[in-house]
Design an enzyme around this catalytic site. Structure first.
Site, PDB file in Angstrom:
ATOM      1  N   HIS A  89       0.841  -1.200   0.000  1.00 44.25           N
ATOM      2  CA  HIS A  89       0.000   0.000   0.000  1.00 44.25           C
ATOM      3  C   HIS A  89       0.877   1.252   0.000  1.00 44.25           C
ATOM      4  CE1 HIS A  89      -3.363  -2.637   1.186  1.00 44.25           C
ATOM      5  NE2 HIS A  89      -4.126  -1.675   0.693  1.00 44.25           N
ATOM      6  N   LYS A 118      -0.602   4.883   4.502  1.00 42.31           N
ATOM      7  CA  LYS A 118      -1.466   3.931   5.228  1.00 42.31           C
ATOM      8  C   LYS A 118      -0.957   3.751   6.660  1.00 42.31           C
ATOM      9  CE  LYS A 118      -3.829  -0.484   4.844  1.00 42.31           C
ATOM     10  NZ  LYS A 118      -5.132   0.093   5.187  1.00 42.31           N
TER      11      LYS A 118
HETATM   12  P1  NAD Z   1      -7.486   9.577   4.922  1.00 44.89           P
HETATM   13  O1  NAD Z   1      -6.514   9.763   6.050  1.00 44.89           O
HETATM   14  O2  NAD Z   1      -7.173  10.178   3.589  1.00 44.89           O
HETATM   15  O3  NAD Z   1      -8.934  10.123   5.366  1.00 44.89           O
HETATM   16  C1  NAD Z   1      -9.463   9.909   6.657  1.00 44.89           C
HETATM   17  C2  NAD Z   1     -10.600  10.887   6.877  1.00 44.89           C
HETATM   18  O4  NAD Z   1     -11.147  10.628   8.176  1.00 44.89           O
HETATM   19  C3  NAD Z   1     -10.150  12.357   6.865  1.00 44.89           C
HETATM   20  O5  NAD Z   1     -11.150  13.136   6.259  1.00 44.89           O
HETATM   21  C4  NAD Z   1     -10.016  12.677   8.351  1.00 44.89           C
HETATM   22  O6  NAD Z   1     -10.203  14.060   8.632  1.00 44.89           O
HETATM   23  C5  NAD Z   1     -11.139  11.825   8.932  1.00 44.89           C
HETATM   24  N1  NAD Z   1     -10.890  11.511  10.344  1.00 44.89           N
HETATM   25  C6  NAD Z   1      -9.766  11.007  10.891  1.00 44.89           C
HETATM   26  N2  NAD Z   1      -9.897  10.879  12.225  1.00 44.89           N
HETATM   27  C7  NAD Z   1     -11.142  11.311  12.519  1.00 44.89           C
HETATM   28  C8  NAD Z   1     -11.864  11.437  13.728  1.00 44.89           C
HETATM   29  N3  NAD Z   1     -11.339  11.091  14.905  1.00 44.89           N
HETATM   30  N4  NAD Z   1     -13.143  11.911  13.657  1.00 44.89           N
HETATM   31  C9  NAD Z   1     -13.689  12.249  12.473  1.00 44.89           C
HETATM   32  N5  NAD Z   1     -13.037  12.160  11.284  1.00 44.89           N
HETATM   33  C10 NAD Z   1     -11.783  11.697  11.321  1.00 44.89           C
HETATM   34  O7  NAD Z   1      -7.686   7.995   4.802  1.00 44.89           O
HETATM   35  P2  NAD Z   1      -8.259   7.167   3.545  1.00 44.89           P
HETATM   36  O8  NAD Z   1      -7.120   6.718   2.685  1.00 44.89           O
HETATM   37  O9  NAD Z   1      -9.410   7.871   2.922  1.00 44.89           O
HETATM   38  O10 NAD Z   1      -8.753   5.852   4.304  1.00 44.89           O
HETATM   39  C11 NAD Z   1      -9.727   5.924   5.339  1.00 44.89           C
HETATM   40  C12 NAD Z   1      -9.973   4.534   5.902  1.00 44.89           C
HETATM   41  O11 NAD Z   1     -10.582   3.703   4.916  1.00 44.89           O
HETATM   42  C13 NAD Z   1      -8.705   3.786   6.345  1.00 44.89           C
HETATM   43  O12 NAD Z   1      -9.014   3.020   7.500  1.00 44.89           O
HETATM   44  C14 NAD Z   1      -8.405   2.874   5.168  1.00 44.89           C
HETATM   45  O13 NAD Z   1      -7.662   1.740   5.522  1.00 44.89           O
HETATM   46  C15 NAD Z   1      -9.819   2.502   4.760  1.00 44.89           C
HETATM   47  N6  NAD Z   1      -9.980   2.037   3.382  1.00 44.89           N
HETATM   48  C16 NAD Z   1     -10.862   1.020   3.205  1.00 44.89           C
HETATM   49  C17 NAD Z   1     -11.160   0.594   1.927  1.00 44.89           C
HETATM   50  C18 NAD Z   1     -12.216  -0.460   1.738  1.00 44.89           C
HETATM   51  O14 NAD Z   1     -12.482  -0.862   0.594  1.00 44.89           O
HETATM   52  N7  NAD Z   1     -12.884  -0.913   2.805  1.00 44.89           N
HETATM   53  C19 NAD Z   1     -10.523   1.172   0.824  1.00 44.89           C
HETATM   54  C20 NAD Z   1      -9.632   2.216   1.039  1.00 44.89           C
HETATM   55  C21 NAD Z   1      -9.373   2.662   2.335  1.00 44.89           C
END
Ligand code: NAD
Length: 275
Positions: free
Chosen positions: A157, A161
């Site tokens: 990744h 991440k």
């Molecule tokens: P990112 O860091 O770009 O975005 C995270 C978002 O959550 C941001 O907008 C941040 O401000 C918000 N956030 C963080 N802590 C917070 C809190 N305490 N309260 C409220 N909002 C909060 O991350 P990303 O790359 O978009 O990934 C987000 C999550 O999704 C990760 O856990 C990642 O592993 C997961 N993910 C899952 C899939 C899937 O298919 N299930 C795919 C991609 C990413």
């Protein structure tokens, strides 16, 4: 066609939040109802579409109650601690939930399961159609290659991440372990270093690569005597996860007979009808 499904996106300014917004705007069956992000986010108070050069009429907010009022489904790709807060609020407002966030503890996973007695939830560490199929393929392969094959899971990744191994790698490990009647918590080996001794054939090994802008690669390797079988998925765009998550939202919005899905814990196998 019925009314569009009212979607709330949590973590709107994140990498996944951005793509989810794009996909919701492009889908006539969905309407953006709320846009959540954390307290202190500089984009709070701005139109959620602004980052995409669009006017959505929905302001980004940290007020969960405001965003969830009269909503149908919350789509959560944030962090486990945020997901736990959203989980409580969704139960209060009777809003269904798509949980794509990864990195939950066993206790947090139990909280999700308990909440699913009150609301309908799709919970999957990887929402892509390809990975959902891969999980089934791994189960089939593990049943055939059930003796004399060592199972190793390798994932890569992007450098941002924060959890490892990925939720998807763990899910693939669970799929292989359950097909073989093993418990992943007991047989997983996370990385190796130093004098490790010979490989225990009952283990499932994990290796993690982090770097650059890799969206997500996963390989499940079955290494036997004289041959290897490798099942690989490579994601090239986050749109695959966003489209899968919104397909899951529509699945929760569907009725079973005349009844709405009011509670229950589902995953992408359910969404794609693979069970
Ligand atoms: P990112 O860091 O770009 O975005 C995270 C978002 O959550 C941001 O907008 C941040 O401000 C918000 N956030 C963080 N802590 C917070 C809190 N305490 N309260 C409220 N909002 C909060 O991350 P990303 O790359 O978009 O990934 C987000 C999550 O999704 C990760 O856990 C990642 O592993 C997961 N993910 C899952 C899939 C899937 O298919 N299930 C795919 C991609 C990413």
């Amino acid at each position: 066609m019925g009314n569009p499904l009212k979607i709330v996106i949590a973590g709107c300014s994140g990498r996944m939040g951005h793509v989810l917004l794009e996909c919701v705007f492009a889908d006539d069956d969905l309407v953006l109802h709320g846009a959540l992000d954390r307290l202190g986010n500089p984009q709070l108070g701005r139109d959620a579409g602004e980052q995409l050069g669009k006017v959505s009429g929905v302001k980004m907010t940290d007020s969960i109650d405001e965003a969830l009022k009269n909503a149908d489904v919350l789509v959560d790709f944030t962090r486990p601690e945020a997901s736990m807060t959203y989980l409580a609020a969704c139960q209060k407002h009777q809003v269904k939930m798509i949980i794509g966030t990864t990195g939950f503890s066993a206790e947090q996973k139990r909280a999700i399961e308990a909440a699913s007695k009150n609301i309908a939830i799709v919970f999957a560490p990887n929402m892509s159609v390809g990975v959902t199929l891969l999980i089934n393929l791994v189960q089939s392969a593990a049943k055939v290659l059930n003796a004399g094959y060592d199972i190793e899971i390798i994932e890569a990744h992007h450098r941002h991440k924060v959890d490892a191994p990925s939720g998807t790698a763990l899910r693939l490990g669970e799929a292989a372990a359950s097909a073989l009647g093993r418990n992943l918590e007991e047989c997983a080996v996370y990385g190796r270093e130093g004098v490790t001794g010979e490989r225990d054939p009952s283990t499932i090994g994990f290796a993690t690569v982090r770097g650059g802008d890799v969206v997500g690669d996963h390989t499940v390797l079955f290494a036997g005597t004289g041959e290897r079988v490798e099942l690989t998925h490579k994601a090239s765009s986050r749109a695959t996860f966003a489209l899968g998550a919104l397909r899951a939202a529509k699945f929760l919005g569907e009725k079973v007979g005349a009844e709405a899905k009011r509670h229950g814990l589902f995953d992408m196998q359910d969404v794609l009808g693979l069970r």
